[in-house]
Each structure stands twice: as C-alpha cells, then as structure tokens.
Design an enzyme around this catalytic site. Structure first.
Site, PDB file in Angstrom:
ATOM      1  CG  PHE A 118      52.363 -11.904 -14.651  1.00  0.00           C
ATOM      2  CD1 PHE A 118      52.615 -11.131 -13.528  1.00  0.00           C
ATOM      3  CD2 PHE A 118      51.990 -13.224 -14.471  1.00  0.00           C
ATOM      4  CE1 PHE A 118      52.480 -11.663 -12.242  1.00  0.00           C
ATOM      5  CE2 PHE A 118      51.850 -13.764 -13.189  1.00  0.00           C
ATOM      6  CZ  PHE A 118      52.101 -12.980 -12.073  1.00  0.00           C
ATOM      7  CG  ASP A 158      55.055 -17.520 -19.335  1.00  0.00           C
ATOM      8  OD1 ASP A 158      54.153 -18.373 -19.326  1.00  0.00           O
ATOM      9  OD2 ASP A 158      55.313 -16.786 -18.365  1.00  0.00           O
ATOM     10  CE  LYS A 207      47.381 -18.398 -14.718  1.00  0.00           C
ATOM     11  NZ  LYS A 207      48.566 -17.596 -15.016  1.00  0.00           N
TER      12      LYS A 207
HETATM   13  C1  LIG Z   1      49.747 -17.210 -14.280  1.00  0.00           C
HETATM   14  C2  LIG Z   1      50.996 -16.966 -15.032  1.00  0.00           C
HETATM   15  C3  LIG Z   1      52.256 -17.220 -14.456  1.00  0.00           C
HETATM   16  C4  LIG Z   1      52.429 -17.624 -13.001  1.00  0.00           C
HETATM   17  O1  LIG Z   1      51.829 -18.840 -12.700  1.00  0.00           O
HETATM   18  P1  LIG Z   1      51.652 -19.262 -11.147  1.00  0.00           P
HETATM   19  O2  LIG Z   1      51.104 -20.665 -11.242  1.00  0.00           O
HETATM   20  O3  LIG Z   1      50.702 -18.292 -10.549  1.00  0.00           O
HETATM   21  O4  LIG Z   1      52.990 -19.218 -10.523  1.00  0.00           O
HETATM   22  C5  LIG Z   1      53.367 -17.024 -15.242  1.00  0.00           C
HETATM   23  N1  LIG Z   1      53.267 -16.628 -16.516  1.00  0.00           N
HETATM   24  C6  LIG Z   1      52.077 -16.377 -17.110  1.00  0.00           C
HETATM   25  C7  LIG Z   1      52.038 -15.948 -18.531  1.00  0.00           C
HETATM   26  C8  LIG Z   1      50.908 -16.522 -16.380  1.00  0.00           C
HETATM   27  O5  LIG Z   1      49.743 -16.240 -16.955  1.00  0.00           O
END
Ligand SMILES: *Cc1c(COP(=O)(O)O)cnc(C)c1O
Length: 397
Positions: free
Chosen positions: A131, A218, A247
């Site tokens: 994701f 990520d 986050k």
């Molecule tokens: C939450 C998340 C995203 C997206 O972040 P947003 O602030 O919602 O755009 C991307 N990568 C990972 C691994 C995430 O947990």
C-alpha cells in the site's frame, strides 16, 4: 442540532462514534464514554492525544508564524531536514503534507534518475500486497486491486513482484533493462502486518547495488520509532537511497517527507518539484517537537520492549483459540491473523471501549501510541482476548 453527513462524499465506512477529546492513550466520545486508543488514528498519534509539549509548540508557533511559502528560506524546515537526515542516515529531505505525496516525490526521483541514465521508460518494482497511497501514481504502485478498480488507466511504469521473494527480483535483474529501482514497505501495514524474513531488505540492497537501482523504502507507517528503531530498515543495518515518512511525524498535524541519499538526493532541482504548504514553519515546528519527545523519552526502546511484551502475552493467551492463525509484530505494530474475515472485531472492540482496526480483511491490527503505560498494555491484552473470545462465541457452528 445534529447535522447529517449528506454533504460529505461517501468515501468512508465509519464506526458509529465520534470523539470529543483525548488525552494520552484515551479518547472520550460525545456521551462521555472513555476508550483505550490502540490505533492512534492509524499510526499517527504516536505520542497520544493532547501531548502537552506538542500542544505548547502548536500554540506558540500559531502565535508566531504559520506559513511563508518555499519562495523564502525557512529555518525550521532546515532544522527538521537536518534532524531527520541525521536520524535516518540520509542526505536531503523534501517536505510535503501526506504519505501519498511523499511517495509521489520518491516515484518522481526514481523516474528522473532513470532518465538521467538514458532510460526512456523507467520502471519501478513494487510488491504484491503493498500500500503506497491513493493518488494516481501511488494507487498504481499499490498491490491491491480494490484500491485501483475504476480508476484505470493506471499510471504505467510499475512492475509487480511477490513480497519477501528475493529470487523474483533477482530474475528481473537479469531480464529487465528498464528497471530503475524497487519500492517496498519494510513491513507491510495495510497488507496485513506482513514481516519479511530477516535478510530480505539487505538482499534487496545488494541487488540494487549490483544493478544500479535505487532502493526506496516506504516508512510512512513503520517510521518514527514505531517498530523499535527510528526506521524499520535500521533493524537490518542497511541504508536505502530513498525513504518516505509521514503519519507519525506530525502526531496529527499533516506533514510528510521524502528523504534521499547520495545520487538520489541530487535528482530534484529547482523547478522539478514543489509544494505550496510543504515544510511550512508550523508543520516543521511540530515535527521537531515530535522528534524531541521521541528522543527525550527514549520511545524507540520503549516501543521495542513494550511491543515484545504485548506480543508475548498475546501469543500465550491466544494459544488455544482456533480461529487465530498467526500473531506477529515488531515493536508497537502488531497483527493477529484469523482464518476468516474478522471485520466485526472492530465493533465488538468498540463495545468494549477499545479502538482497533482490521486490515486486509482477516488481520486485527494494533498501532498504539508509544506512550502506552504498562497498565494500558495489560488492559489492551485483556481487552483483545475478551473481544476474540466473543468473536469465536458468535461464530455460527
Ligand atoms: C498510510 C500510508 C500511506 C499513505 O499515506 P496518506 O497520508 O494517507 O497519503 C502510504 N504508505 C503507507 C505504507 C501507509 O501506511
């Protein structure tokens, strides 16, 4: 008067509760009921709610200066960039306002890096079950059809490989000429708290070195001490070329960053990328304060120790449950996988006044704030066990 949600786009399935205030690991709903927050707004409230140091910094900066734009020097942005680079082993930071935006910057870096090497159609390897966000490029990088369906045509330039499988990456290295990098979560969050084998990230590092690819990580969910280190890749002692965070960096104030090292840090130049809000004095002041608290309270160590204890307790107490397939975690990122869809766990837990989440359909996910006390951890374990007991009892035989 109560207002309805008819004026909101119906993008979310919401639990029937709204919270009025929070303190530490607790939230209070509009009827005055207290809930233990083991989700932290999806890995955001890493210092809990209404943290006094963060609240003071927010109030002070709001009275001082919020925004000037990136047309001018921003000392707080420079300071936050330096702190993040020192903690991550990276060279430069680009600031934005969300996780998806941080990943967009990473994708743009990889593409431009490719073009600089003479690759016209650069491809980035991404994992099954990944994701990376909801913008067009990041949903195209995401390995979940539900996120993509209806938004075709997808952005081109991603090649999918199985997660935690070095061989398939190695094979592509022999065949594909257009690959410029690999982009992975060190632990898949939305995909179900999937922890790769030890050696996966260092193996990817070696393959990237051998093929002159960028290793891009990520860390949006795993970063900021969540897994017991500042960044999850540090468990393997490697350095990626690009790492993205968001986050928890602002503990609820929107801020994201794309960090890069070596050649990857030099790819973006004036005019090639930007953001109006990104890295404004307000968000950076909050980010600096979050780093201060994480450092001063040694919350990486705390996440490692407390997470290990919670995991251990869950493994012991859930041993006899036949619907539980696996219990896994690192630091305060913990998943309990079931043998069937378990979304109703969220409402059972809500009735027990515990906030948790279910991801990938079958995985109960815990992402508590790092300020969780021993007592709160015990309440969480007891609560989760009770919730799963109820879930099994409700099962139609
Ligand atoms: C939450 C998340 C995203 C997206 O972040 P947003 O602030 O919602 O755009 C991307 N990568 C990972 C691994 C995430 O947990």
């Amino acid at each position: 008067m109560e207002s309805s949600n008819q004026y909101l786009m119906q993008t979310y399935v919401r639990s029937p509760v709204s919270f009025e205030c929070g303190r530490g690991s607790w939230l209070w709903d509009t009827a005055g009921n207290r809930y233990l927050d083991a989700l932290g707004g999806i890995a955001v409230a890493i210092l809990g709610h209404a943290h006094p140091q963060v609240a003071a910094a927010i109030a002070d900066q709001a009275r001082t200066l919020l925004h000037t734009s990136n047309l001018y020097d921003i000392p707080l942005q420079r300071r936050l960039g330096e702190r993040l680079c020192r903690l991550s082993g990276m060279d430069r930071a680009f600031f934005c306002n969300s996780g998806a935006e941080a990943n967009e910057a990473a994708i743009k870096i990889a593409r431009r890096f490719g073009h600089q090497k003479g690759i016209d159609k650069p491809a980035i390897l991404v994992a099954d079950g990944a994701f990376h966000g909801r913008t067009l490029a990041t949903l195209s990088a995401t390995g979940n059809r539900k996120v993509q369906a209806g938004f075709e045509p997808l952005v081109a330039g991603f090649k999918r490989v199985p997660f935690n499988d070095l061989d398939s990456v190695r094979q592509l290295g022999h065949r594909a000429q257009d690959v410029v990098g690999i982009f992975v979560e060190p632990i898949q969050g939305e995909g179900g708290v999937n922890i790769p084998d030890t050696g996966y990230l260092s193996g990817l590092r070696e393959l990237c070195d051998a093929n002159d690819w960028l290793l891009m990580v990520d860390e949006i969910q795993t970063g900021m001490c969540r897994t017991g280190k500042w960044f999850a890749y540090q468990h393997e002692g490697i350095g990626p070329d690009v790492a993205t965070v968001a986050k928890a960096l602002g503990n609820g104030i929107p801020i994201g960053a794309c960090l890069a090292r070596g050649r990857a840090a030099e790819v973006l130049v004036p005019g090639s990328h930007g953001s109006t809000f990104g890295g404004n004095p307000f968000a950076c002041r909050v980010g600096l304060t979050v780093l201060d608290v994480l450092e001063q309270d040694r919350l990486a160590e705390r996440a490692a120790a407390l997470g290990a204890r919670i995991l251990d307790a869950l493994q012991q107490r859930l041993a006899g449950f036949n619907s539980v397939r696996a219990i896994r975690g690192r630091g305060l990122m913990i998943g309990v996988e079931f043998d069937r869809p378990c979304t109703e766990l969220v409402s059972i837990a809500l009735n027990e006044r515990i906030l948790v989440n279910v991801t990938a359909g079958t995985v109960l996910r815990l992402l508590p704030p790092l300020i969780f006390t021993d007592e709160e951890a015990e309440m969480l374990v007891n609560g989760v066990v009770a919730v799963i007991e109820q879930f099994e009892k409700d099962r139609v035989p």
